[in-house]
Scaffold this active site. Sequence first.
Site, mmCIF file in Angstrom:
data_model
loop_
_atom_site.group_PDB
_atom_site.id
_atom_site.type_symbol
_atom_site.label_atom_id
_atom_site.label_comp_id
_atom_site.label_asym_id
_atom_site.label_seq_id
_atom_site.Cartn_x
_atom_site.Cartn_y
_atom_site.Cartn_z
ATOM 1 N N GLY A 17 -10.476 12.660 4.026
ATOM 2 C CA GLY A 17 -11.211 12.519 5.286
ATOM 3 C C GLY A 17 -12.224 11.383 5.281
ATOM 4 O O GLY A 17 -13.191 11.406 6.033
ATOM 5 N N SER A 18 -11.994 10.343 4.469
ATOM 6 C CA SER A 18 -12.973 9.246 4.469
ATOM 7 C C SER A 18 -12.917 8.475 5.794
ATOM 8 O O SER A 18 -13.948 7.984 6.266
ATOM 9 C CB SER A 18 -12.772 8.311 3.277
ATOM 10 O OG SER A 18 -11.607 7.556 3.413
ATOM 11 N N MET A 76 -0.923 13.843 7.075
ATOM 12 C CA MET A 76 0.309 13.452 6.387
ATOM 13 C C MET A 76 1.505 14.288 6.828
ATOM 14 O O MET A 76 2.265 14.794 6.011
ATOM 15 C CB MET A 76 0.098 13.535 4.865
ATOM 16 C CG MET A 76 -1.069 12.695 4.381
ATOM 17 S SD MET A 76 -0.974 10.958 4.888
ATOM 18 C CE MET A 76 0.223 10.365 3.720
ATOM 19 N N ARG A 77 1.626 14.404 8.144
ATOM 20 C CA ARG A 77 2.800 15.109 8.669
ATOM 21 C C ARG A 77 3.452 14.281 9.776
ATOM 22 O O ARG A 77 2.757 13.595 10.533
ATOM 23 C CB ARG A 77 2.392 16.465 9.268
ATOM 24 C CG ARG A 77 2.150 17.510 8.233
ATOM 25 C CD ARG A 77 2.022 18.873 8.857
ATOM 26 N NE ARG A 77 3.198 19.301 9.624
ATOM 27 C CZ ARG A 77 4.318 19.773 9.101
ATOM 28 N NH1 ARG A 77 4.453 19.890 7.790
ATOM 29 N NH2 ARG A 77 5.331 20.148 9.868
ATOM 30 N N ILE A 78 4.766 14.399 9.834
ATOM 31 C CA ILE A 78 5.481 13.748 10.931
ATOM 32 C C ILE A 78 5.449 14.703 12.118
ATOM 33 O O ILE A 78 5.830 15.874 11.993
ATOM 34 C CB ILE A 78 6.933 13.427 10.510
ATOM 35 C CG1 ILE A 78 6.915 12.433 9.349
ATOM 36 C CG2 ILE A 78 7.742 12.905 11.693
ATOM 37 C CD1 ILE A 78 8.274 12.178 8.729
ATOM 38 N N HIS A 103 -2.599 3.522 9.522
ATOM 39 C CA HIS A 103 -1.566 3.492 8.487
ATOM 40 C C HIS A 103 -1.914 2.403 7.478
ATOM 41 O O HIS A 103 -2.280 1.289 7.862
ATOM 42 C CB HIS A 103 -0.199 3.206 9.139
ATOM 43 C CG HIS A 103 0.905 3.172 8.123
ATOM 44 N ND1 HIS A 103 1.470 4.317 7.607
ATOM 45 C CD2 HIS A 103 1.518 2.133 7.501
ATOM 46 C CE1 HIS A 103 2.390 3.988 6.713
ATOM 47 N NE2 HIS A 103 2.439 2.668 6.634
ATOM 48 N N THR A 105 3.930 6.806 18.724
ATOM 49 C CA THR A 105 5.078 7.082 19.582
ATOM 50 C C THR A 105 6.101 7.851 18.739
ATOM 51 O O THR A 105 5.854 8.098 17.551
ATOM 52 C CB THR A 105 5.719 5.779 20.098
ATOM 53 O OG1 THR A 105 6.190 5.043 18.974
ATOM 54 C CG2 THR A 105 4.732 4.950 20.904
ATOM 55 N N ASP A 157 5.557 5.472 12.570
ATOM 56 C CA ASP A 157 4.736 4.300 12.200
ATOM 57 C C ASP A 157 5.156 3.047 12.975
ATOM 58 O O ASP A 157 4.925 1.919 12.518
ATOM 59 C CB ASP A 157 4.794 4.028 10.682
ATOM 60 C CG ASP A 157 4.186 5.161 9.873
ATOM 61 O OD1 ASP A 157 3.259 5.811 10.376
ATOM 62 O OD2 ASP A 157 4.649 5.407 8.747
ATOM 63 N N GLU A 201 -10.070 0.128 6.347
ATOM 64 C CA GLU A 201 -9.636 1.130 7.337
ATOM 65 C C GLU A 201 -10.854 1.660 8.093
ATOM 66 O O GLU A 201 -10.825 1.844 9.309
ATOM 67 C CB GLU A 201 -8.916 2.296 6.643
ATOM 68 C CG GLU A 201 -7.596 1.896 6.012
ATOM 69 C CD GLU A 201 -6.826 3.089 5.454
ATOM 70 O OE1 GLU A 201 -6.938 4.198 5.995
ATOM 71 O OE2 GLU A 201 -6.091 2.906 4.463
HETATM 72 C C1 GAR Z 1 -5.589 6.578 4.468
HETATM 73 O O1 GAR Z 1 -5.310 5.525 3.602
HETATM 74 C C2 GAR Z 1 -4.669 6.536 5.660
HETATM 75 O O2 GAR Z 1 -4.376 5.235 6.091
HETATM 76 C C3 GAR Z 1 -3.448 7.205 5.128
HETATM 77 O O3 GAR Z 1 -3.933 8.273 4.357
HETATM 78 C C4 GAR Z 1 -5.212 7.915 3.838
HETATM 79 C C5 GAR Z 1 -6.183 8.999 4.197
HETATM 80 O O4 GAR Z 1 -7.426 8.771 3.617
HETATM 81 N N1 GAR Z 1 -2.584 7.641 6.177
HETATM 82 C C6 GAR Z 1 -1.264 7.619 6.086
HETATM 83 O O5 GAR Z 1 -0.676 7.219 5.113
HETATM 84 C C7 GAR Z 1 -0.559 8.104 7.330
HETATM 85 N N2 GAR Z 1 0.803 7.730 7.301
HETATM 86 P P1 GAR Z 1 -8.691 9.579 4.120
HETATM 87 O O6 GAR Z 1 -8.287 11.053 4.133
HETATM 88 O O7 GAR Z 1 -9.729 9.296 3.062
HETATM 89 O O8 GAR Z 1 -9.071 9.092 5.465
#
Ligand code: GAR
Length: 218
Positions: free
Chosen positions: A18-19, A96-98, A115, A147, A151, A180
């Site tokens: 969750g950063s 992390m789910r589709i 992403h 969409t 991705d 990000e």
């Molecule tokens: C991040 O790098 C984000 O871009 C990625 O998961 C990480 C979550 O980090 N997302 C995906 O890969 C989605 N396909 P976080 O929990 O520290 O924000």
Amino acid sequence: MIKATTDKSAVALISGSGSNLQAIIDAIENKELKLTISAVISNVDNAKGLIRAEKAGISTSCIKHNEFSERINYDRMLLKEIEKYKPDYIILAGFMRILTPWFINQYHGLIINIHPSLLPKFPGLNTHQRAIDNNEKWHGCTVHIVTEDLDGGPPIIQAKVPVKINDNSSTLSSRVLKTEHQIYKKALQLLISGQLEYKNKNIWLSHEKLEKPLEIVF
Ligand code: GAR
């Protein structure tokens, strides 16, 4: 719930640390972002992001994906939980789910994702290692509209990060993650202020069609 002086609200979906969520919470608290996060929902019960949300006074819940045999049933339950808050946007922050096309169509154009790659390069998982293995000079991250195309929705903004000669997946991913945190809030600022719009399958910035994503080079 953290309140901001706006009528726009969002529900954030997470699976892990969750950063990105934290960067958005910080931007709201610093008044850089006029948004209310009404709730944070995770599919993983020990996701650290749930603790971050609780510390910020945001409602949290967990809907564990492994308790559902069919993806559509998970998404129906997820939607039911989200609808309690009637959000303007759904923010995917490391979710992390589709999502099923059915779910995406309920909030068409209003689901935003980040992403960790310069889409359309490296959709899916293990993006940092794949960029290194492919001898990419540049890597980074993309904020895009979700969409049905995994991705593949229209990109809003990208952060470009140079790949260093000694980089491994861990060093590269931590540099990308910092960027990000910068671009996600920027994309949300543009959307919420109305400067940026998604219509007719394209992104429009100040009423001009965006032919390629905005770019920040780090
Ligand atoms: C991040 O790098 C984000 O871009 C990625 O998961 C990480 C979550 O980090 N997302 C995906 O890969 C989605 N396909 P976080 O929990 O520290 O924000």
